[in-house]
Scaffold this motif. Structure first.
Motif, short mmCIF file in Angstrom:
data_model
loop_
_atom_site.label_atom_id
_atom_site.label_comp_id
_atom_site.label_asym_id
_atom_site.label_seq_id
_atom_site.Cartn_x
_atom_site.Cartn_y
_atom_site.Cartn_z
N VAL A 98 0.84 -1.14 0.27
CA VAL A 98 -0.08 -0.30 0.02
C VAL A 98 0.97 1.16 0.06
O VAL A 98 1.94 1.60 0.92
CB VAL A 98 -1.02 0.01 1.34
N GLN A 99 0.72 2.25 -0.75
CA GLN A 99 1.39 3.47 -0.79
C GLN A 99 0.66 4.38 0.65
O GLN A 99 -0.28 5.01 0.64
CB GLN A 99 0.98 4.28 -1.89
N THR A 100 1.64 4.32 1.51
CA THR A 100 1.16 4.94 2.70
C THR A 100 1.73 6.23 2.86
O THR A 100 1.09 6.79 3.72
CB THR A 100 1.75 3.79 4.01
N THR A 101 2.64 6.81 2.22
CA THR A 101 3.12 8.19 2.13
C THR A 101 2.00 9.09 1.94
O THR A 101 1.20 8.87 0.91
CB THR A 101 4.17 8.36 1.28
N PRO A 102 1.58 9.92 2.77
CA PRO A 102 0.57 11.01 2.69
C PRO A 102 0.87 11.85 1.74
O PRO A 102 1.03 13.34 2.00
CB PRO A 102 0.59 11.73 4.23
N LEU A 103 0.87 11.61 0.54
CA LEU A 103 0.92 12.43 -0.76
C LEU A 103 -0.40 13.08 -1.51
O LEU A 103 -0.17 13.78 -2.15
CB LEU A 103 1.73 11.66 -1.61
N CYS A 104 -1.42 12.20 -1.09
CA CYS A 104 -2.85 12.97 -1.67
C CYS A 104 -3.34 13.78 -0.89
O CYS A 104 -3.09 14.01 0.58
CB CYS A 104 -3.64 11.74 -1.91
N LEU A 105 -4.52 14.32 -1.55
CA LEU A 105 -5.10 15.23 -0.56
C LEU A 105 -6.62 14.82 -0.51
O LEU A 105 -7.47 14.47 -1.29
CB LEU A 105 -5.35 16.76 -1.20
N GLY A 106 -7.13 14.92 1.04
CA GLY A 106 -8.50 14.66 1.33
C GLY A 106 -9.14 15.85 1.91
O GLY A 106 -8.71 16.96 1.71
N VAL A 107 -10.24 15.72 2.20
CA VAL A 107 -11.12 16.92 2.71
C VAL A 107 -10.29 17.70 3.77
O VAL A 107 -10.46 19.04 3.68
CB VAL A 107 -12.44 16.33 3.32
N THR A 108 -9.65 17.04 4.61
CA THR A 108 -8.93 17.80 5.73
C THR A 108 -7.31 18.00 5.62
O THR A 108 -6.70 18.43 6.54
CB THR A 108 -9.10 16.84 7.23
#
Length: 304
Positions: A98-108
């Motif tokens: 799983v790509q676990t690095t927080p590279l994407c953007l969610g609501v928060t």
């Protein structure tokens, strides 16, 4: 599909049509019920079931016809429903990287791109990439350039890492699965963006959410030298061919584009079918493809 002995299955996005269907007896808006229904379908499969989201089930959810949802929130919700752990869906589970690095953007804010997955079976490495039709979230009802930029960076990193993993494991081939048809050349304007095949620049004046990824992917594909399959749905027209060219206009022979079926024909054609891939690590091309036409869905030539 359950009648066949499959190693695993992959759904390449779009749990619904681009707009809701009035009068449908099943959910066709981007409500929670849509994803609950899909989860039930995936878990009815005996083989491990992988999934990558499609534009119809998150980037297009901000359309009024789909309920006017926040697209990032719908993707966040899918991450909870389908991607909450390292296992695939289906009755038999497959452990996935799983790509676990927080590279994407969610609501928060920044979140891991947990929908991007990778696994190796039988000397072949497979990976999913969250790449979306409709300009990859740069057009349509509510474009989101910030979300696109973050996810695009994540996709490129996951793609490059997948090639490196495949080399380290001495994999004989790589298969990528995403949703979007990014367009590969100037011949396919009815189904994909028009693109200069040498420069990979989009030529139809629409926002280009794919060029940066394609340039990076082309470099990696040429360097890998072994067979590469790129599988997607998007315009739902079944075909297997080799449209990818290098910067000099020469065909990249180790690359194969595979576009799968999907039901979007206004003339009544029911293209809800699937593609069976046979994998032979000892063969030169590794992959071979056989369309599986569901007898009950045949229209022009019904089953006898």
């Amino acid at each position: 599909m359950n009648a066949q002995d499959l190693a695993f299955t992959v759904h390449d996005g779009d749990l619904k049509a681009g707009n809701s269907t009035p009068g449908s007896v099943t959910p066709t808006m981007c409500s929670n019920e849509l994803y609950t229904q899909a989860l039930g379908y995936f878990n009815s499969l005996k083989a491990p079931a992988a999934f990558t989201p499609g534009d119809n089930d998150w980037t297009d959810c901000d359309r009024p016809s789909n309920g006017g949802f926040n697209s990032r929130e719908r993707l966040d919700y899918q991450r909870q429903v389908f991607f909450s752990n390292k296992f695939s869906l289906g009755q038999r589970r497959l452990v996935q990287e799983v790509q676990t690095t927080p590279l994407c953007l969610g609501v928060t804010g920044a979140v891991p791109c947990v929908e991007n997955r990778r696994w190796t079976v039988g000397k072949v490495t497979y990976a999913t990439l969250n790449i979306q039709g409709s300009c990859n979230n740069l057009c349509d009802t509510a474009p989101d350039p910030s979300e696109y930029a973050a996810r695009n960076t994540a996709d490129i990193a996951w793609m490059r890492e997948t090639f490196q993993v495949a080399k380290t494991r001495n994999s004989v081939a790589v298969m990528f699965i995403s949703q979007a048809d990014p367009g590969w050349d100037l011949t396919d304007g009815t189904r994909a963006p028009l693109r200069d095949p040498k420069t990979l620049a989009q030529t139809d004046g629409q926002p280009d959410g794919f060029k940066e990824f394609l340039l990076a992917f082309r470099d990696e594909a040429i360097a890998f030298r072994k067979p590469i399959a790129y599988v997607y749905g998007d315009s739902h027209y079944y075909r297997v061919d080799k449209p990818f060219l290098d910067a000099q206009g020469r065909r990249i022979e180790n690359f194969t584009r595979v576009e799968t079926f999907g039901d979007n024909a206004p003339n009544g054609t029911n293209d809800v079918n699937w593609v069976k891939v046979t994998v032979n690590p000892r063969s030169r091309e590794v992959f071979s493809y056989q369309p599986q036409i569901v007898p009950g869905n045949r229209v022009a030539v019904p089953s006898p």
